[in-house]
Write an enzyme that holds these catalytic residues in place. Structure first.
Site, PDB file in Angstrom:
ATOM      1  CB  SER A 163     -37.621  51.442 -10.251  1.00  0.00           C
ATOM      2  OG  SER A 163     -38.820  52.005  -9.765  1.00  0.00           O
ATOM      3  CE1 TYR A 164     -34.387  58.501  -8.049  1.00  0.00           C
ATOM      4  CE2 TYR A 164     -36.480  59.323  -7.246  1.00  0.00           C
ATOM      5  CZ  TYR A 164     -35.136  59.516  -7.501  1.00  0.00           C
ATOM      6  OH  TYR A 164     -34.550  60.714  -7.223  1.00  0.00           O
TER       7      TYR A 164
END
Length: 149
Positions: free
Chosen positions: A90-91
């Protein structure tokens, strides 16, 4: 033989695959039916639900990549970036392991519910009230305020 008892131990310790457990049980019962002297005295089942671990922050990711994969910091971050670009992470570059208080989980889930690949899962999470109560995974982490949400 002669009333002796046998408590077999499996090298993996525990068996989590129901199909394999049933296959092993059938083999023991078949041995008993064939007159080989085996008897099943009991079958037990336990269920334990565990919450998923908190997400890794950058430092924890680099430590695990080094200790388990033998990767240096640069290689670990390159790999994390590649996984991010391919949609698996996701990040990758954040120290946050949770969402800020009051984060709106429902709006992105409602958008995902319109996508054919995610509709079933996202719709179910919306029905269950994702972002409220025990479904709010962000409540366990720490928001370092460095991620663009």
């Amino acid at each position: 033989a002669g009333g002796a008892s046998l408590r077999p131990e499996w090298s993996r310790g525990r068996l989590f695959d129901r199909r394999i457990a049933l296959m092993l049980l059938q083999r023991v019962r078949a041995a008993a039916d064939d007159g080989d002297g085996a008897s099943v005295l009991g079958v037990g089942e336990e269920r334990e639900d565990r919450r998923p671990p908190s997400p890794l922050n950058t430092v924890a990711l680099m430590r695990l990549a080094s200790s388990r994969l033998g990767l240096g910091a640069y290689s670990a971050m390159q790999l994390a970036e590649e996984l991010y670009l391919r949609g698996f992470l996701s990040y990758p570059r954040t120290e946050s392991s949770g969402f800020p208080p009051g984060f709106d989980f429902l709006t992105p889930l409602e958008e995902l519910a319109a996508h054919p690949a995610w509709s079933e899962t996202a719709s179910r999470l919306v029905e269950l009230g994702a972002g409220r109560g025990p479904l709010c995974a962000g409540a366990r982490g720490k928001d370092a305020g460095d991620a663009d949400l």
